[in-house]
Design an enzyme around this catalytic site. Structure first.
Site, PDB file in Angstrom:
ATOM      1  N   ALA A   1      10.262   0.437  -3.503  1.00 47.51           N
ATOM      2  CA  ALA A   1      10.141  -0.322  -4.296  1.00 47.51           C
ATOM      3  C   ALA A   1      10.352  -1.635  -3.699  1.00 47.51           C
ATOM      4  O   ALA A   1      10.922  -1.813  -3.710  1.00 47.51           O
ATOM      5  CB  ALA A   1      11.063  -1.233  -5.866  1.00 47.51           C
ATOM      6  N   GLY A   2       8.845  -2.115  -3.202  1.00 48.72           N
ATOM      7  CA  GLY A   2       8.945  -3.343  -3.011  1.00 48.72           C
ATOM      8  C   GLY A   2       9.489  -3.375  -1.086  1.00 48.72           C
ATOM      9  O   GLY A   2       8.523  -1.960  -0.033  1.00 48.72           O
TER      10      GLY A   2
ATOM     11  N   GLY B   1       0.770  -0.793  -0.213  1.00 50.29           N
ATOM     12  CA  GLY B   1      -0.443   0.012   0.356  1.00 50.29           C
ATOM     13  C   GLY B   1       1.007   1.535   0.015  1.00 50.29           C
ATOM     14  O   GLY B   1       0.183   2.425   0.695  1.00 50.29           O
TER      15      GLY B   1
ATOM     16  N   PRO C   1      -8.138   1.703   6.895  1.00 47.33           N
ATOM     17  CA  PRO C   1      -9.758   0.442   5.871  1.00 47.33           C
ATOM     18  C   PRO C   1      -8.816  -0.275   4.414  1.00 47.33           C
ATOM     19  O   PRO C   1      -8.784   0.431   3.774  1.00 47.33           O
ATOM     20  CB  PRO C   1     -10.341   0.356   6.575  1.00 47.33           C
ATOM     21  CG  PRO C   1     -10.428   2.039   5.665  1.00 47.33           C
ATOM     22  CD  PRO C   1      -9.225   2.387   6.750  1.00 47.33           C
TER      23      PRO C   1
ATOM     24  N   ASP D   1       2.442   4.379 -10.567  1.00 48.15           N
ATOM     25  CA  ASP D   1       2.065   4.101  -9.116  1.00 48.15           C
ATOM     26  C   ASP D   1       3.439   5.658  -9.256  1.00 48.15           C
ATOM     27  O   ASP D   1       1.756   6.452  -8.385  1.00 48.15           O
ATOM     28  CB  ASP D   1       3.278   3.571  -8.383  1.00 48.15           C
ATOM     29  CG  ASP D   1       2.965   2.180  -8.243  1.00 48.15           C
ATOM     30  OD1 ASP D   1       1.711   2.151  -8.326  1.00 48.15           O
ATOM     31  OD2 ASP D   1       3.173   0.711  -7.738  1.00 48.15           O
TER      32      ASP D   1
ATOM     33  N   LYS E   1       9.143   8.571  -7.548  1.00 51.72           N
ATOM     34  CA  LYS E   1       9.052   7.421  -7.302  1.00 51.72           C
ATOM     35  C   LYS E   1      10.550   6.772  -8.754  1.00 51.72           C
ATOM     36  O   LYS E   1       9.940   6.574  -9.558  1.00 51.72           O
ATOM     37  CB  LYS E   1       7.939   6.366  -8.244  1.00 51.72           C
ATOM     38  CG  LYS E   1       7.889   4.922  -7.828  1.00 51.72           C
ATOM     39  CD  LYS E   1       6.778   4.352  -7.659  1.00 51.72           C
ATOM     40  CE  LYS E   1       6.979   2.889  -7.981  1.00 51.72           C
ATOM     41  NZ  LYS E   1       6.940   2.710  -6.374  1.00 51.72           N
TER      42      LYS E   1
ATOM     43  N   THR F   1       1.587   3.728  -2.166  1.00 49.15           N
ATOM     44  CA  THR F   1       1.789   4.448  -3.283  1.00 49.15           C
ATOM     45  C   THR F   1       0.421   4.899  -2.817  1.00 49.15           C
ATOM     46  O   THR F   1       0.028   5.679  -3.177  1.00 49.15           O
ATOM     47  CB  THR F   1       1.103   3.958  -4.327  1.00 49.15           C
ATOM     48  OG1 THR F   1       2.410   3.358  -5.205  1.00 49.15           O
ATOM     49  CG2 THR F   1       1.270   5.729  -5.847  1.00 49.15           C
ATOM     50  N   LEU F   2      -0.608   4.833  -2.238  1.00 48.74           N
ATOM     51  CA  LEU F   2      -1.990   4.855  -1.150  1.00 48.74           C
ATOM     52  C   LEU F   2      -1.406   5.776  -0.577  1.00 48.74           C
ATOM     53  O   LEU F   2      -2.152   6.820  -0.545  1.00 48.74           O
ATOM     54  CB  LEU F   2      -2.942   3.685  -1.181  1.00 48.74           C
ATOM     55  CG  LEU F   2      -4.244   4.580  -0.444  1.00 48.74           C
ATOM     56  CD1 LEU F   2      -4.917   4.997  -1.486  1.00 48.74           C
ATOM     57  CD2 LEU F   2      -4.897   2.746  -0.023  1.00 48.74           C
TER      58      LEU F   2
END
Length: 239
Positions: free
Chosen positions: A119-120, A14, A210, A54, A37, A16-17
């Protein structure tokens, strides 16, 4: 200017969110923002060249606007580990070159809040000798950890936090992101997991997002707090 490196407990945790939601929250506080990024695999070809979803999400939350190449200087098509994607493209990634690009972007676009998304996870390889963690280490950046809330997340979160601190960096905060809806289905067990993370991670919790049917920065920012990240010199208006 406040700058942080955003890492995750795993791929699809999560990051990027969370990154885009924090940038959106900062914009609502009338702060200038920049989302970066530097390396992205899993990109698609457009008329302008390779574009990563992303990176586009971070570009959209950068205010004033910024060129895509500034946000994402290294884009690769296959959705595989970045060092393998780079090798297949005939390129070699190095922390030195990535840090130089990031420093140039920060110098050219001074912002109140800059977030650099990795990344990751923390130990994703950058090349045969360096991991992605070499980038924030070289820049001395405090780290925001995104914990993908699912079975096994406590171990992943604690090990990642230990690695960040072992590398000499500050864990500035962590965010929980429910990536498995079933994980939160039993309230008592879910709360127990969160309580353990809050007790054992040596940084403030910036919020818990959530499981969202339609995740977006505009929706997710409501669950986050910028206050622990921003210096007292910056606006502290409610989100």
């Amino acid at each position: 200017m406040n700058a942080f490196f955003v890492t995750g407990t795993d791929t699809d945790a999560g990051k990027t969110l969370v990154t885009s939601a924090l940038l959106y929250a900062a914009k609502k506080q009338r702060l200038s923002t920049l989302g970066l990024k530097p390396i992205a695999s899993g990109s698609h070809m457009t008329a302008e060249g390779l574009r990563n979803s992303d990176a586009l999400a971070l570009q959209a939350q950068s205010e004033p606007s910024v060129a895509y190449q500034t946000v994402n200087p290294w884009a690769f098509a296959p959705a595989i580990a970045p060092h393998i994607a780079a090798s297949e493209a005939g390129q070699t990634l190095s922390a030195h070159h990535v840090v130089a690009a990031l420093n140039a972007a920060r110098t050219e676009t001074l912002r109140d809040l800059t977030l650099i998304e990795g990344a990751g996870g923390w130990r994703v390889p950058l090349n045969a000798r360096e991991d992605f963690s070499a980038i924030p280490c070289a820049m001395g950046l405090p780290v925001i950890l995104v914990v993908g809330l699912k079975l096994g997340c406590i171990n992943h979160a604690r090990l990642t936090a230990e690695a960040i601190i072992h590398d000499g960096l500050t864990l500035a905060g962590w965010v929980g992101s429910v990536v498995d809806a079933d994980f939160a289905a039993e309230p008592a067990r879910y709360s127990a997991n969160l309580a353990h993370l809050e007790a054992r991670l040596p940084a403030p919790c910036l919020g818990v997002i959530p499981h969202l049917e339609a995740p977006s920065a505009q929706t997710a920012h409501r669950y986050l707090s910028l206050a622990p990240l921003l210096s007292s010199a910056l606006s502290q208006e409610p989100l």
